[in-house]
Design an enzyme around this catalytic site. Sequence first.
Site, PDB file in Angstrom:
ATOM      1  N   GLY A   1      55.360  48.566  11.765  1.00  0.00           N
ATOM      2  CA  GLY A   1      55.077  48.926  13.296  1.00  0.00           C
ATOM      3  C   GLY A   1      53.561  49.278  13.518  1.00  0.00           C
ATOM      4  O   GLY A   1      53.201  49.242  14.694  1.00  0.00           O
ATOM      5  N   ALA A   2      53.023  49.980  12.492  1.00  0.00           N
ATOM      6  CA  ALA A   2      51.644  50.155  12.712  1.00  0.00           C
ATOM      7  C   ALA A   2      50.929  49.240  13.026  1.00  0.00           C
ATOM      8  O   ALA A   2      49.718  49.182  13.552  1.00  0.00           O
ATOM      9  CB  ALA A   2      51.354  50.832  11.437  1.00  0.00           C
TER      10      ALA A   2
END
Length: 519
Positions: A406-407
Amino acid sequence: MTIEDNIQNLLSKREEAKLGGGLKRIESQHNKGKLTARERIDFLLDEGSFEEFDMFVTHQTNEFGLENQKYLTDGVITGHGTIDGRIVYVFSQDFTVFGGSLSQTYAQKICKVMDQAMKVGAPVIGINDSGGARIQEGVKSLAGYAEIFQRNIMASGVIPQISAIFGPCAGGAVYSPALTDFVMMSKENSYMFVTGPKVAKKVTGEDISTEDLGGPDVHAKKSGVAHFIAEDEEEGMLLIRKLLTFVPQNNLEDPIITECTDPIDRKDDLLNDIIPNNPNQPYNVRDIIYSIVDYSEFLEVQRHYAQNIVTGFSKMNGMPVGIVANQPNYLAGVLDINASRKAARFVRFCDAFNIPIITLVDVPGFLPGSAQETGGIIIHGAKLLFAYGEATVPKVTITLRKSYGGAHDVMGSKQLRGDINYAWPSAEIAVMGPEGAVEVLEGRKIAGIEDPEERQAYTKQKEEEYRKRFANPYDAASYGYIDDVIEPRNTRFRVIRALRTLASKKDTNPPKKHSNIPL
Ligand code: HXC
């Protein structure tokens, strides 16, 4: 009275106003190592540029003996002047008059400069040094604060607002600085809290000093309330002057581009070797920032808070830019609650004031664990995601090494309207790192291998296969998610060219009352 008498009268009134609460209190201010409200303005602004408003204002309260204590200016010096020739509006609280406490007329003075700053489209700088609401004025003082807060809110995202805290700032008074874009504290004499040590002791039993409750260390490192900490007031004001060189006068203007003699095609061979061979070995991302920006100059914002992400201002070929960079040197550059909040606010400031954003990515992911989950990493991480996705300024992203999970999406990815996304050959862009992926995909099979050597060899082989397939920039580049894989030493030139190309970029968001950023 003759004309001469009139002029003499004016001059003596001016002299009286300049003495504030009197020589004794000025001396006491100096003895604490503090400058007076006027000395601060003189230091902050270009020499001789200050024009004062409302010097002859006095409070209108005739109770508690105040009828016999009227001081010209009523405890706050207001007006406008220039910094590097550009107009700024200022107010500077005068502790020598009723401890700088805020009365109705005092609030009106501040509101007047804020209103005019909005009409003119110029920054407001507030210097805080005050005992808070003037107790004798009761609710009129509270109303005065609310008038200021309302103006802070209306001015947010329209004109830059900067607060310096060079003395006490307590009670609800803290919310005006908190509503502004940047808060600067000095190392000595500066503190901010909603309730002071005495009340804290009474209500919660906690025994704590002023310093430990709301001193600069607390707000720079733990709460994140302060963006800059200065050794002393003079350094603080020089920092404010510096900060303004990166910022336009208002949201309708672009930041000022200055002449740059640092060659745009300056290559730095050291960058080709800066990423360690071992993917778990850290390095200092500031070294990359210093290498690519003009003259290695970088004004870091919130340097001591959430150090796993670095934020600050620089110039690229004279153009002001905001830089956001994961810091592998601190918690491996992981995104956590504080880092997400810090970077989100910075990105939103840049976007509000037309400052292009350069993102340097080396992020292993979001920090796992119950502390983060119960603290709301979902909502706080979403802030950063939201800020990037909402921003319409030019966005140039360079993936240096890891960009996982997700980062990856959050840190200025193509799909969040990243305009130009480069990667270094050392980039690893995937759902997760090879070790984690093999653990998930092959864990059961690996556990079933009895011979430890065979087990280790199989694990290594699978990790290698995964690394080859995913832990590189080419998989992302094959889908066009990365525009180009660049040689690290050419980064300065490539970013400057990208910014030049994007200078005329236009992008918009759909019309709406306002967005509903996850707060
Ligand atoms: C009126 C005040 C004052 C105040 C200080 N003074 N605070 N006068 N209203 N709020 C006066 C003092 O009477 C004194 O007058 C002079 O200012 C200097 O104060 P000292 O106490 O001598 O100075 P010092 O020892 O340096 O202490 C500074 C201080 C302390 C820590 C700020 O004065 C203090 O605790 N003040 C009260 C702070 C406070 O509780 N304020 C209300 C917060 S609530 P003389 O004549 O002797 O020079 C609030 C609500 C805002 O502000 C709500 C917004 C929504």
